[in-house]
Structure formats: structure tokens, C-alpha cells
Scaffold this motif. Structure first.
Motif, short mmCIF file in Angstrom:
data_model
loop_
_atom_site.label_atom_id
_atom_site.label_comp_id
_atom_site.label_asym_id
_atom_site.label_seq_id
_atom_site.Cartn_x
_atom_site.Cartn_y
_atom_site.Cartn_z
N PHE A 191 -5.01 -37.16 -39.50
CA PHE A 191 -5.92 -38.22 -39.06
C PHE A 191 -6.36 -39.12 -40.20
O PHE A 191 -6.99 -40.15 -39.97
CB PHE A 191 -7.16 -37.60 -38.40
N ALA A 192 -6.07 -38.74 -41.43
CA ALA A 192 -6.49 -39.59 -42.54
C ALA A 192 -5.55 -40.77 -42.73
O ALA A 192 -5.87 -41.72 -43.44
CB ALA A 192 -6.54 -38.78 -43.84
N ARG A 193 -4.36 -40.72 -42.09
CA ARG A 193 -3.42 -41.81 -42.24
C ARG A 193 -3.84 -43.00 -41.39
O ARG A 193 -4.46 -42.86 -40.36
CB ARG A 193 -2.03 -41.36 -41.83
N ALA A 194 -3.42 -44.20 -41.85
CA ALA A 194 -3.77 -45.42 -41.11
C ALA A 194 -3.02 -45.53 -39.80
O ALA A 194 -3.46 -46.18 -38.88
CB ALA A 194 -3.48 -46.65 -41.98
N ASP A 195 -1.84 -44.86 -39.71
CA ASP A 195 -1.05 -44.97 -38.48
C ASP A 195 -1.17 -43.69 -37.67
O ASP A 195 -0.20 -43.14 -37.20
CB ASP A 195 0.42 -45.25 -38.81
N ASP A 196 -2.41 -43.23 -37.50
CA ASP A 196 -2.62 -41.98 -36.78
C ASP A 196 -2.12 -42.07 -35.35
O ASP A 196 -2.01 -43.13 -34.78
CB ASP A 196 -4.09 -41.60 -36.78
N ASP A 197 -1.81 -40.91 -34.78
CA ASP A 197 -1.24 -40.86 -33.42
C ASP A 197 -2.31 -41.14 -32.39
O ASP A 197 -3.15 -40.30 -32.12
CB ASP A 197 -0.62 -39.48 -33.18
N ARG A 198 -2.25 -42.31 -31.80
CA ARG A 198 -3.25 -42.68 -30.81
C ARG A 198 -2.72 -43.81 -29.96
O ARG A 198 -1.97 -44.65 -30.44
CB ARG A 198 -4.53 -43.15 -31.50
N GLN A 208 -9.25 -33.12 -32.68
CA GLN A 208 -8.01 -32.59 -32.14
C GLN A 208 -8.29 -31.18 -31.61
O GLN A 208 -8.85 -30.34 -32.32
CB GLN A 208 -6.93 -32.51 -33.22
N LEU A 209 -7.95 -30.96 -30.34
CA LEU A 209 -8.18 -29.67 -29.70
C LEU A 209 -6.86 -29.07 -29.27
O LEU A 209 -5.84 -29.75 -29.14
CB LEU A 209 -9.10 -29.83 -28.48
N ASN A 210 -6.88 -27.77 -29.00
CA ASN A 210 -5.73 -27.16 -28.37
C ASN A 210 -6.00 -27.04 -26.87
O ASN A 210 -7.12 -27.31 -26.41
CB ASN A 210 -5.39 -25.80 -29.01
N PRO A 211 -5.02 -26.66 -26.06
CA PRO A 211 -5.24 -26.59 -24.62
C PRO A 211 -6.32 -25.60 -24.19
O PRO A 211 -6.83 -25.70 -23.07
CB PRO A 211 -3.86 -26.16 -24.08
N ASP A 212 -6.70 -24.67 -25.08
CA ASP A 212 -7.80 -23.76 -24.78
C ASP A 212 -9.17 -24.37 -25.03
O ASP A 212 -10.19 -23.72 -24.80
CB ASP A 212 -7.66 -22.48 -25.62
N GLY A 213 -9.17 -25.63 -25.51
CA GLY A 213 -10.43 -26.32 -25.77
C GLY A 213 -11.01 -26.06 -27.14
O GLY A 213 -12.11 -26.52 -27.44
N GLU A 214 -10.29 -25.35 -28.00
CA GLU A 214 -10.78 -25.07 -29.35
C GLU A 214 -10.52 -26.27 -30.25
O GLU A 214 -9.45 -26.87 -30.22
CB GLU A 214 -10.08 -23.84 -29.92
N VAL A 215 -11.51 -26.62 -31.06
CA VAL A 215 -11.37 -27.75 -31.98
C VAL A 215 -10.56 -27.32 -33.19
O VAL A 215 -10.94 -26.40 -33.92
CB VAL A 215 -12.75 -28.28 -32.42
N LEU A 216 -9.42 -27.99 -33.40
CA LEU A 216 -8.55 -27.68 -34.51
C LEU A 216 -8.83 -28.56 -35.72
O LEU A 216 -8.60 -28.14 -36.86
CB LEU A 216 -7.09 -27.87 -34.10
N PHE A 217 -9.30 -29.75 -35.45
CA PHE A 217 -9.55 -30.71 -36.52
C PHE A 217 -10.66 -31.65 -36.07
O PHE A 217 -10.69 -32.05 -34.91
CB PHE A 217 -8.29 -31.51 -36.84
N HIS A 218 -11.55 -32.00 -36.98
CA HIS A 218 -12.66 -32.89 -36.64
C HIS A 218 -12.94 -33.79 -37.83
O HIS A 218 -13.39 -33.33 -38.88
CB HIS A 218 -13.90 -32.06 -36.29
N HIS A 219 -12.64 -35.07 -37.65
CA HIS A 219 -12.92 -36.05 -38.69
C HIS A 219 -14.19 -36.82 -38.34
O HIS A 219 -14.26 -37.44 -37.27
CB HIS A 219 -11.77 -37.05 -38.86
N VAL A 270 -15.85 -35.61 -25.94
CA VAL A 270 -15.20 -36.75 -26.60
C VAL A 270 -16.00 -37.22 -27.81
O VAL A 270 -15.43 -37.61 -28.83
CB VAL A 270 -15.01 -37.90 -25.60
N GLY A 271 -17.33 -37.16 -27.73
CA GLY A 271 -18.17 -37.64 -28.82
C GLY A 271 -18.17 -39.15 -28.91
O GLY A 271 -17.77 -39.85 -27.98
N PRO A 272 -18.56 -39.71 -30.06
CA PRO A 272 -18.63 -41.17 -30.20
C PRO A 272 -17.30 -41.83 -30.47
O PRO A 272 -17.20 -43.05 -30.45
CB PRO A 272 -19.57 -41.35 -31.40
N GLY A 273 -16.25 -41.02 -30.72
CA GLY A 273 -14.95 -41.58 -31.05
C GLY A 273 -13.89 -41.20 -30.04
O GLY A 273 -13.86 -41.71 -28.92
N SER A 274 -13.01 -40.27 -30.42
CA SER A 274 -11.91 -39.89 -29.54
C SER A 274 -11.62 -38.41 -29.68
O SER A 274 -11.99 -37.77 -30.65
CB SER A 274 -10.66 -40.71 -29.86
#
Length: 381
Positions: A373-380, A85-96, A203-207
Motif C-alpha cells: 500500500f505504500a506504492r503510488a500505484d496501489d491496487d484499487r 486489507q482483510l482476509n475473507p475471515d474478516g481479520e485485518v492483515l494490513f492497516h495504513h 471501512v473506516g474513513p478510507g477504504s
């Protein structure tokens, strides 16, 4: 008419998507004959879309009942569970980053999943080029299937697995999908590691996802060195025409998007400027909540035909779970009517509960808050 035993019934599934094919596969495993009808002229008529995750508590349960769980794991991409999860400045806020052996919701290309299911069916199960116009006949049966080519056929049970704008749904419900106010604009990138290395790294190997409260983007790695991008925007239905743009005006659409995302970081804006090919507009629809219907002994629905919801990670999983439960109900019941009642007694409350949780959820895709992102119904998508 007395409801027939499932083993003697003429069962027609409308729609050869994951839900319809899963239902057919499990029915055949239990010795129940079934025919699947699909409007596409053949299995390769169109692109099946991007990648999806199948969850251990629904989609994978269905595949286990279909006897295909190990084959799914052989095709799936556990590394696709990585999310940023990034912000509009391109900074990574969360990485699972998934742990070794993590298989709660591995990714699989939609085309690979469909091929897995199709190849598991008996030859001739799917009849291609069969576009349904309507379902007629009395509710006690038999039902008459009216095809767009002017022909008809009969069925003792019609299963609507034909998606958002189901042609089976009107036989049991007057509900129609409503536009959510949010639309996806899809783009894609090929040979990304060589032609788009910066995007591949982002993007990496996921999303990877980002949003600013008004607009968002979701990029997703697919197999074959592809990436799909969904630009998520709050726009009127028919916004392209209102802006004087045609669907094939790639340059005009791109210029509009670059203006809308002007304050975003250059690395994220590259996802708009560097895509291969055109854009595809995909407005998000949902059925009213709750969506239920009076029991009909000869018609039922599953998946999006029954409970179209915003694309928040549950659609295909619920469709496949519906399919498994319906097929198992038919395998265990003495009559078709008994099976339909058993199935709907579980499916309708579950889908209502989930739909209430996700009602208006398309707006969440624009939120600049960090999702869990740990939830099964993550926003995607």
C-alpha cells in the motif's frame, strides 16, 4: 496545409472528463482558445462516480499547472488515504493510517474534481449534448467532426479525451479495448454512520479490501456519508444473461453473490446483503499493449483514449498528466504539429512502460496476497 500556430488554431477537445477539462484549463491560462465537446446533455446528467486519489507525482502536477492545486487541497480528504486489507475471515492483515500532513495521494470525489475544473473555465467553453460520430478530413487538416445529430464542424487539432470507447481513436489507431475477464459489480450505501454503522466501522474513513484468489471486494468511503462497494469477480462478459438475470433483478443478483461469497465472514457478507438500491455491472476493458500510432499532425489522444489500462490507481492521474503536457507543448510550440510531436514523444513511451507493468493487472485485484500500500500505484479501483 501548413500547420497553424496554436494561438490561431481551432482546437476541439472531445470529452469533458478530468483529462479534457484539465487540458482546456491550462490552454486558457496560456491564452489559447479551445472548445470542449461532451455527449452528456449537461454537467449534472449523470453520477460522476466515486472517489479518486490524485498523486503528487502526476495528478497534482497537472493541477499545479492549472492553478488549482490549493483549491484541490481545500476539497480533498487526506484521511481517505487510510487503507485496510482483510482476509475473507474478516481479520485485518494490513492497516495504513496516513501521518498528519500526508498529502501524497489524498482523495477527492470525482464530482467535486469535475466541478472544480468546470468552474475554472471561461463561460461557454464546454458544449454539452455534442456526441461525436467520427473524425473525417485529411490528416494535414482541417479535420471534419461529424456529430450524431447530422451536423459537422471543423478543427485544426482534435484531442480525443473521450475515454475507453473513444470516437476519436479510430482516426489514428484501429485498436479496440478487450475484455480482461474480470468485472466489477458496484453497490452503494447512504447515511452509513446511522443506517450502516457496522459497515462504516469496517471501512473506516478510507477504504477496505479483501480477496481470496477467486473473488474480491473493495469498499471506499465517499464524502456525504456514502460508501461505494466494488465486488470483483472473474466472470464471462455477459454473465448476467448467462445466469438468467436482468440488471434490475437486485434480489436475484444478491442471492447469487451471497452464494459465491458463502465462506466469507458475516461482516463482509453484510456488504453484499445490505446495500441501498441495485447493482451496476462494470466489466474491465484494456487496450492492447503496447498501444501506439503513427504521428498525425491534427489528431492526438490522452488518458483512456490513448492507454486504457486495468483500474490500478493510475488512470485519472495519467490522463491529467497527459493533459498538462499536451497543453504546455501547445503553449510552447510554434505550430500545432510541433506540439503534438513533442507531447507524443513523452506520453507514448511513458504509457507503454506503465501499460506493460499493469498488463493483466485486473487479476491482481483478486489476489489474496497483501499488496504494497505504500506504492503510488496501489491496487484499487
Amino acid at each position: 496545409m501548413t500547420s497553424p500556430a496554436p494561438t490561431r488554431a481551432r482546437i476541439s477537445i472531445i470529452g469533458a472528463g478530468p483529462g479534457g477539462l484539465t487540458c482546456a484549463r491550462i490552454l486558457q491560462r496560456h491564452g489559447i482558445a479551445v472548445t470542449v465537446h461532451d455527449r452528456d446533455p449537461g454537467p449534472d446528467a449523470r453520477d460522476q462516480g466515486g472517489t479518486l486519489d490524485l498523486h503528487a507525482d502526476n495528478g497534482q502536477i497537472a493541477l499545479k499547472e492549472a492553478g488549482l492545486l490549493q483549491e484541490f487541497f481545500d476539497l480533498a480528504r487526506p484521511e481517505g488515504q487510510e487503507m485496510r486489507q482483510l482476509n475473507p475471515d474478516g481479520e485485518v492483515l494490513f492497516h495504513h493510517v496516513p501521518e498528519d500532513g500526508e498529502l501524497f495521494k489524498p482523495e477527492i470525489n470525482r464530482g467535486h474534481l469535475r466541478d472544480l475544473l468546470l468552474n475554472s473555465l471561461r463561460p461557454g467553453t464546454v458544449r454539452w449534448g455534442r456526441a461525436l460520430e467520427s473524425v473525417g478530413g485529411p490528416s494535414c487538416g482541417p479535420r471534419t467532426l461529424h456529430w450524431t445529430d447530422g451536423t459537422t464542424s471543423e478543427a485544426d487539432l482534435v484531442i480525443g479525451a473521450d475515454g475507453a470507447f473513444s470516437r476519436v481513436r479510430p482516426a489514428v489507431s484501429p485498436a479496440v479495448p478487450q475484455y480482461s475477464g474480470v468485472s466489477f459489480l458496484e453497490a452503494w450505501y447512504s447515511d452509513v454512520d446511522h443506517r450502516h454503522p457496522d459497515i462504516a466501522r469496517l471501512v473506516g474513513p478510507g477504504s477496505a479490501a479483501a480477496a481470496d484468489g477467486e473473488r474480491g471486494m473493495f469498499a471506499q468511503r465517499n464524502t456525504g456519508d456514502h460508501i461505494r462497494l466494488y465486488l470483483i469477480r472473474r466472470v464471462p462478459l455477459g454473465w448476467l444473461g448467462e445466469r438468467g438475470l436482468a440488471p434490475d433483478d437486485t434480489d436475484g443478483i444478491r442471492a447469487l453473490l451471497l452464494d459465491e461469497y458463502a465462506h466469507w465472514a458475516p461482516g463482509l457478507r453484510r456488504l453484499i446483503s445490505d446495500n441501498d438500491g441495485h447493482y451496476v455491472d462494470r466489466p474491465i476493458f484494456a487496450l492492447p499493449v503496447p498501444h501506439t500510432w503513427e504521428h498525425d499532425p491534427t489528431v492526438t489522444l490522452l488518458g483512456d483514449a490513448a492507454h486504457l489500462m486495468p483500474p490500478l490507481g493510475v488512470g485519472v492521474n495519467l490522463a491529467m498528466l497527459d493533459a498538462a503536457e499536451l497543453a504546455l507543448a501547445l503553449a510552447g510550440a510554434s505550430t500545432v504539429e510541433e506540439a503534438v510531436r513533442t507531447y507524443e514523444s513523452t506520453m507514448l513511451p511513458r504509457s507503454t512502460e506503465t501499460a506493460k507493468l499493469l498488463e493483466g493487472g485486473a487479476e491482481h485485484l483478486l489476489s489474496d496476497e497483501i499488496p504494497d500500500f505504500a506504492r503510488a500505484d496501489d491496487d484499487r479501483p
